[in-house]
Design a protein around this motif. Structure first.
Motif, PDB file in Angstrom:
ATOM      1  N   LYS A  83      72.703  52.068  55.037  1.00 16.00           N
ATOM      2  CA  LYS A  83      72.963  52.997  55.746  1.00 16.00           C
ATOM      3  C   LYS A  83      72.326  54.161  55.804  1.00 16.00           C
ATOM      4  CE  LYS A  83      77.428  54.531  57.140  1.00 16.00           C
ATOM      5  NZ  LYS A  83      78.783  54.494  57.910  1.00 16.00           N
ATOM      6  N   GLU A  84      72.370  55.041  54.428  1.00 13.75           N
ATOM      7  CA  GLU A  84      71.889  56.043  54.337  1.00 13.75           C
ATOM      8  C   GLU A  84      70.271  55.560  54.935  1.00 13.75           C
ATOM      9  OE1 GLU A  84      71.807  58.366  50.877  1.00 13.75           O
ATOM     10  OE2 GLU A  84      73.682  57.718  50.428  1.00 13.75           O
ATOM     11  N   LEU A  85      69.959  54.952  54.555  1.00 14.78           N
ATOM     12  CA  LEU A  85      68.121  54.714  54.586  1.00 14.78           C
ATOM     13  C   LEU A  85      68.001  54.639  56.421  1.00 14.78           C
ATOM     14  CD1 LEU A  85      66.794  52.927  52.903  1.00 14.78           C
ATOM     15  CD2 LEU A  85      65.738  54.790  52.320  1.00 14.78           C
ATOM     16  N   VAL A  86      68.676  54.344  57.404  1.00 17.90           N
ATOM     17  CA  VAL A  86      68.692  53.608  59.000  1.00 17.90           C
ATOM     18  C   VAL A  86      69.397  55.290  59.713  1.00 17.90           C
ATOM     19  CG1 VAL A  86      70.236  53.104  60.700  1.00 17.90           C
ATOM     20  CG2 VAL A  86      69.548  51.781  58.801  1.00 17.90           C
ATOM     21  N   SER A  87      70.587  56.387  58.614  1.00 23.77           N
ATOM     22  CA  SER A  87      70.488  57.486  59.894  1.00 23.77           C
ATOM     23  C   SER A  87      69.510  58.594  59.768  1.00 23.77           C
ATOM     24  CB  SER A  87      71.919  57.681  58.854  1.00 23.77           C
ATOM     25  OG  SER A  87      73.155  56.942  58.240  1.00 23.77           O
ATOM     26  N   ALA A  88      68.718  57.998  58.386  1.00 23.70           N
ATOM     27  CA  ALA A  88      67.852  59.249  58.562  1.00 23.70           C
ATOM     28  C   ALA A  88      65.994  57.942  58.772  1.00 23.70           C
ATOM     29  CB  ALA A  88      67.258  59.588  56.359  1.00 23.70           C
ATOM     30  N   PHE A  89      65.912  57.279  59.712  1.00 28.07           N
ATOM     31  CA  PHE A  89      65.315  56.669  59.685  1.00 28.07           C
ATOM     32  C   PHE A  89      64.775  57.578  61.465  1.00 28.07           C
ATOM     33  CE2 PHE A  89      62.585  53.457  62.863  1.00 28.07           C
ATOM     34  CZ  PHE A  89      62.184  53.066  62.178  1.00 28.07           C
ATOM     35  N   GLU A  90      62.920  58.017  61.852  1.00 30.34           N
ATOM     36  CA  GLU A  90      63.258  58.273  63.510  1.00 30.34           C
ATOM     37  C   GLU A  90      62.582  57.614  63.846  1.00 30.34           C
ATOM     38  OE1 GLU A  90      64.252  61.852  63.705  1.00 30.34           O
ATOM     39  OE2 GLU A  90      65.101  62.014  61.791  1.00 30.34           O
ATOM     40  N   GLY A  91      62.086  56.763  63.629  1.00 30.70           N
ATOM     41  CA  GLY A  91      61.656  55.878  64.320  1.00 30.70           C
ATOM     42  C   GLY A  91      61.555  55.161  65.465  1.00 30.70           C
ATOM     43  N   CYS A  92      63.351  55.315  66.151  1.00 28.58           N
ATOM     44  CA  CYS A  92      63.144  54.661  67.296  1.00 28.58           C
ATOM     45  C   CYS A  92      64.032  55.755  68.449  1.00 28.58           C
ATOM     46  CB  CYS A  92      64.719  54.523  67.148  1.00 28.58           C
ATOM     47  SG  CYS A  92      65.106  53.011  68.341  1.00 28.58           S
ATOM     48  N   ALA A  93      63.461  55.955  69.330  1.00 25.48           N
ATOM     49  CA  ALA A  93      63.316  56.745  70.014  1.00 25.48           C
ATOM     50  C   ALA A  93      64.806  57.711  70.889  1.00 25.48           C
ATOM     51  CB  ALA A  93      62.600  57.026  71.793  1.00 25.48           C
ATOM     52  N   LEU A  94      65.702  55.799  70.602  1.00 30.72           N
ATOM     53  CA  LEU A  94      67.355  56.368  71.106  1.00 30.72           C
ATOM     54  C   LEU A  94      67.920  57.153  70.205  1.00 30.72           C
ATOM     55  CD1 LEU A  94      67.874  52.210  71.506  1.00 30.72           C
ATOM     56  CD2 LEU A  94      67.975  54.105  73.374  1.00 30.72           C
ATOM     57  N   LYS A  95      67.561  57.548  69.069  1.00 29.07           N
ATOM     58  CA  LYS A  95      68.265  58.168  67.965  1.00 29.07           C
ATOM     59  C   LYS A  95      68.122  59.768  69.210  1.00 29.07           C
ATOM     60  CE  LYS A  95      68.389  59.609  63.266  1.00 29.07           C
ATOM     61  NZ  LYS A  95      67.164  60.318  62.285  1.00 29.07           N
ATOM     62  N   LEU A  96      67.475  59.669  69.212  1.00 32.45           N
ATOM     63  CA  LEU A  96      66.995  61.456  69.796  1.00 32.45           C
ATOM     64  C   LEU A  96      68.969  61.193  70.634  1.00 32.45           C
ATOM     65  CD1 LEU A  96      63.122  61.513  70.829  1.00 32.45           C
ATOM     66  CD2 LEU A  96      64.756  63.039  69.033  1.00 32.45           C
ATOM     67  N   THR A  97      68.341  60.225  71.763  1.00 34.21           N
ATOM     68  CA  THR A  97      70.055  61.463  72.383  1.00 34.21           C
ATOM     69  C   THR A  97      70.913  60.518  72.364  1.00 34.21           C
ATOM     70  OG1 THR A  97      68.938  58.700  73.334  1.00 34.21           O
ATOM     71  CG2 THR A  97      68.345  60.658  74.611  1.00 34.21           C
ATOM     72  N   ALA A  98      71.029  59.363  71.750  1.00 37.49           N
ATOM     73  CA  ALA A  98      72.462  58.716  70.401  1.00 37.49           C
ATOM     74  C   ALA A  98      72.816  60.413  69.799  1.00 37.49           C
ATOM     75  CB  ALA A  98      72.521  57.930  69.727  1.00 37.49           C
ATOM     76  N   LYS A  99      74.818  60.237  70.061  1.00 36.88           N
ATOM     77  CA  LYS A  99      75.437  61.342  68.703  1.00 36.88           C
ATOM     78  C   LYS A  99      75.603  60.844  67.333  1.00 36.88           C
ATOM     79  CE  LYS A  99      78.825  62.963  72.302  1.00 36.88           C
ATOM     80  NZ  LYS A  99      78.393  61.931  73.638  1.00 36.88           N
ATOM     81  N   SER A 100      75.702  59.183  66.861  1.00 38.32           N
ATOM     82  CA  SER A 100      75.563  59.217  66.583  1.00 38.32           C
ATOM     83  C   SER A 100      74.786  57.992  65.508  1.00 38.32           C
ATOM     84  CB  SER A 100      77.016  58.687  65.669  1.00 38.32           C
ATOM     85  OG  SER A 100      78.031  59.213  66.445  1.00 38.32           O
ATOM     86  N   THR A 101      74.793  57.311  64.270  1.00 38.42           N
ATOM     87  CA  THR A 101      74.305  56.504  63.445  1.00 38.42           C
ATOM     88  C   THR A 101      75.131  54.609  63.735  1.00 38.42           C
ATOM     89  OG1 THR A 101      71.954  57.157  62.823  1.00 38.42           O
ATOM     90  CG2 THR A 101      72.388  55.512  61.823  1.00 38.42           C
ATOM     91  N   VAL A 102      75.371  54.050  64.367  1.00 35.84           N
ATOM     92  CA  VAL A 102      76.488  53.640  63.888  1.00 35.84           C
ATOM     93  C   VAL A 102      76.259  52.084  63.819  1.00 35.84           C
ATOM     94  CG1 VAL A 102      78.075  51.947  65.381  1.00 35.84           C
ATOM     95  CG2 VAL A 102      77.312  54.139  66.536  1.00 35.84           C
ATOM     96  N   PHE A 103      75.950  52.331  62.268  1.00 38.21           N
ATOM     97  CA  PHE A 103      76.342  51.036  61.352  1.00 38.21           C
ATOM     98  C   PHE A 103      77.071  50.060  61.354  1.00 38.21           C
ATOM     99  CE2 PHE A 103      75.155  49.527  56.918  1.00 38.21           C
ATOM    100  CZ  PHE A 103      74.000  49.511  56.849  1.00 38.21           C
ATOM    101  N   GLY A 104      76.866  49.093  60.575  1.00 40.02           N
ATOM    102  CA  GLY A 104      77.514  47.957  60.782  1.00 40.02           C
ATOM    103  C   GLY A 104      79.384  48.270  59.874  1.00 40.02           C
TER     104      GLY A 104
END
Ligand code: URA
Length: 268
Positions: A83-104
């Motif tokens: 979860k921490e690694l996914v939250s810190a990942f910058e390789g997907c542009a969707l993160k720029l428009t999303a408010k949260s990282t929604v992990f399982g």
């Protein structure tokens, strides 16, 4: 056409394409700049080279992001590390428009793993999967087979909301798939339930329609070659729009309940 009409038409187009928010006040300027940059150059060797170079850069970025995601996954020994690694990942542009990282979320040792498509507006705001209208329907369906949300683990193909809830692109799925696959390995459920076409396509690596896939047991192979039974069914959002299909989804949930009674063992 007047300027006002032109603007109205453009806005109507954006709304029909699923855009429901803006990320700044220079949208039109950005578009004009992009149009100038991507306008065809005069015919000649230079223009062909320019266009090919741009395409190559794009696919190289996708390949690099996917590789980076795989490397991160190899480092994650449990779900909280992942979860921490996914939250810190910058390789997907969707993160720029999303408010949260929604992990399982849910029971990390669950027998049942449910996989949806991507967070919607409610999930993006709250930071948890399936908390909106689709989530409420999903909870009712789980309850009907004697399960609570806390009994299962729920995740999505993508951890970031696509703007306007549009369907994820192949590139977005390819980049984020290592994160999903690692979650499957870490939960190591007895059965997997795929909710909708995006989850079915991504996990089963197929382009068959969800109507064709749903309702029969298939298999997902882990990296250690262990096979987990997989059932595809309709997405709750689809069921909210097509209540006539609820009977089929209901029979899928009963199928899943029956399978769990076969005393399957956790294989990892
Ligand atoms: N739809 C999904 O596929 N996932 C969610 O988390 C919410 C809605």
């Amino acid at each position: 056409m007047s300027d006002a009409n032109e603007i109205k038409n453009i806005l109507q187009f954006y709304i029909s394409a699923g855009v429901d928010e803006t990320c700044g006040n220079d949208v039109f300027k950005i578009e004009q700049k992009a149009a100038v940059q991507s306008s065809p150059e005069p015919l000649g060797a230079g223009s062909a080279f320019y266009q090919r170079a741009a395409t190559t850069n794009l696919s190289q970025n996708i390949i690099a992001s996917k590789q980076n995601a795989r490397e991160l996954c190899a480092k994650a020994e449990n779900l909280s590390e992942l979860k921490e690694l996914v939250s810190a990942f910058e390789g997907c542009a969707l993160k720029l428009t999303a408010k949260s990282t929604v992990f399982g979320a849910g029971n990390p040792k669950a027998d049942i793993l449910l996989i949806g498509e991507a967070p919607g507006a409610d999930e993006d705001r709250v930071g948890l999967p399936f908390v909106g209208r689709s989530g409420r329907l999903l909870e009712k369906m789980l309850f009907a087979v004697g399960l609570k949300r806390e009994d299962v683990y729920i995740t999505n193909v993508l951890p970031w909301r696509p703007p306007g809830n549009r369907t994820p692109t192949d590139a977005e799925v390819a980049i984020c798939l290592p994160f999903l696959k690692r979650q499957i390995e870490l939960v190591c459920p007895k059965v997997i339930l795929l909710l909708g076409a995006s989850a079915a396509d991504a996990v089963l690596d197929t382009t068959d329609s969800i109507s064709k896939l749903r309702g029969r047991w298939l298999e997902y192979e882990l990296s250690n070659k262990v096979k987990i039974p997989v059932l595809a069914s309709f997405h709750p959002a689809f069921l909210l729009r097509n209540s006539a299909q609820k009977a089929k989804a209901w029979s899928d949930f009963l199928r899943m309940e029956k399978k769990l009674k076969e005393n399957l063992t956790k294989s990892c």
